[in-house]
Design a protein around this motif. Structure first.
Motif, PDB file in Angstrom:
ATOM      1  N   THR A  43       0.847  -1.193   0.000  1.00  0.00           N
ATOM      2  CA  THR A  43       0.000   0.000   0.000  1.00  0.00           C
ATOM      3  C   THR A  43       0.888   1.249   0.000  1.00  0.00           C
ATOM      4  O   THR A  43       2.081   1.181   0.318  1.00  0.00           O
ATOM      5  N   GLU A  44       0.288   2.378  -0.317  1.00  0.00           N
ATOM      6  CA  GLU A  44       1.049   3.624  -0.334  1.00  0.00           C
ATOM      7  C   GLU A  44       1.639   3.907   1.049  1.00  0.00           C
ATOM      8  O   GLU A  44       2.803   4.307   1.178  1.00  0.00           O
ATOM      9  N   LEU A  45       0.827   3.692   2.102  1.00  0.00           N
ATOM     10  CA  LEU A  45       1.316   3.901   3.467  1.00  0.00           C
ATOM     11  C   LEU A  45       2.406   2.889   3.814  1.00  0.00           C
ATOM     12  O   LEU A  45       3.376   3.218   4.494  1.00  0.00           O
ATOM     13  N   GLY A  46       2.247   1.658   3.316  1.00  0.00           N
ATOM     14  CA  GLY A  46       3.256   0.623   3.556  1.00  0.00           C
ATOM     15  C   GLY A  46       4.593   0.978   2.916  1.00  0.00           C
ATOM     16  O   GLY A  46       5.654   0.797   3.509  1.00  0.00           O
ATOM     17  N   MET A  53      11.785   2.825   7.579  1.00  0.00           N
ATOM     18  CA  MET A  53      12.366   1.706   8.318  1.00  0.00           C
ATOM     19  C   MET A  53      13.674   1.238   7.688  1.00  0.00           C
ATOM     20  O   MET A  53      14.641   0.945   8.398  1.00  0.00           O
ATOM     21  N   ASP A  54      13.711   1.190   6.357  1.00  0.00           N
ATOM     22  CA  ASP A  54      14.936   0.769   5.663  1.00  0.00           C
ATOM     23  C   ASP A  54      16.092   1.724   5.917  1.00  0.00           C
ATOM     24  O   ASP A  54      17.259   1.331   5.891  1.00  0.00           O
ATOM     25  N   ALA A  55      15.739   2.996   6.158  1.00  0.00           N
ATOM     26  CA  ALA A  55      16.773   4.007   6.431  1.00  0.00           C
ATOM     27  C   ALA A  55      17.135   4.055   7.915  1.00  0.00           C
ATOM     28  O   ALA A  55      17.979   4.845   8.336  1.00  0.00           O
ATOM     29  N   GLY A  56      16.466   3.184   8.698  1.00  0.00           N
ATOM     30  CA  GLY A  56      16.744   3.143  10.137  1.00  0.00           C
ATOM     31  C   GLY A  56      16.110   4.271  10.911  1.00  0.00           C
ATOM     32  O   GLY A  56      16.536   4.595  12.028  1.00  0.00           O
ATOM     33  N   ASN A  57      15.070   4.887  10.325  1.00  0.00           N
ATOM     34  CA  ASN A  57      14.392   6.007  10.984  1.00  0.00           C
ATOM     35  C   ASN A  57      13.029   5.590  11.535  1.00  0.00           C
ATOM     36  O   ASN A  57      12.446   4.597  11.091  1.00  0.00           O
TER      37      ASN A  57
END
Length: 215
Positions: A43-46, A53-57
């Motif tokens: 989804t767009e929100l996903g 999350m991938d950037a560790g933020n």
């Protein structure tokens, strides 16, 4: 019924949420499930959540709120829901109030699972997980394996996850006290909080919660 479940890490929120939702015939909506579902469905929100999350933020509140709103709008939640892990802070609690007001409904209760801090540390730091299958979980005090360090089910090595180490648990508790605990006062001002002692057997805690909701 529309219920929010709060409590520190290790209070047994996930376990209690599942039992209570089943007893009350309402969906259990957990933040973890929301994230997993949105990311797996693309989804767009996903996609937005995954990029952070991938950037560790940390995922911004607006994304989490959007996911929760979408889930609460689904048909099975028309007559109520049990929120577990949302809201996480006062900003999210205010947003939830705004959404419910827009829908012309309100929360029925906020269940606060109360566990002494030392017990939380003991519960989490004592967990041991099987390296072969993470669903095989033991505890050095409450659910000891027959042979120390060895999984009863498959014979795999039992280990302590980094997240479960005492130092990490105490840091997680600090975050809970700083970010999430203030929502209890926020909801107490609305006379919604019901404090549930969460020590004892799982079914005993569930019965206390159901009695508090009936009361």
């Amino acid at each position: 019924m529309r219920i929010v479940l709060v409590g520190p890490p290790g209070a047994g929120k996930g376990t209690q949420a599942a039992f209570l939702a089943k007893k009350l015939s309402i969906p259990h909506i957990s933040t973890g499930d929301l994230f997993r579902a949105n990311i797996s469905q693309g989804t767009e929100l996903g996609k937005r959540a995954k990029s952070y999350m991938d950037a560790g933020n940390l995922v911004p509140d607006e994304v989490t709120i959007g996911m929760a709103k979408d889930r609460m709008e689904q048909e099975d939640a028309a007559n109520g829901f049990l929120l577990d892990g949302f809201p996480r802070n006062v900003g999210q609690a205010e947003a939830l109030d705004g959404i419910l007001k827009e829908w012309g409904v309100r929360l029925d209760a906020v269940l606060d699972l109360e566990v002494p801090e030392d017990e939380v540390v003991k519960r989490i730091a004592g967990r041991r997980i099987c390296r072969n299958d993470s669903s095989h979980v033991f505890h050095v005090t409450y659910s000891k394996p027959k042979q120390e360090g060895v999984c009863d089910v498959c014979g795999g090595e039992l280990y302590q996850r980094d997240d479960d180490k005492e130092e990490t648990v105490r840091k997680r508790l600090e975050v809970y006290h700083t970010e999430t605990e203030p929502i209890i006062d926020f909801y107490r001002a609305q006379d919604l909080v019901k404090t549930i002692p969460a020590l004892g057997k799982v079914n005993e805690v569930t019965e206390r919660a159901l009695a508090a909701l009936e009361g």
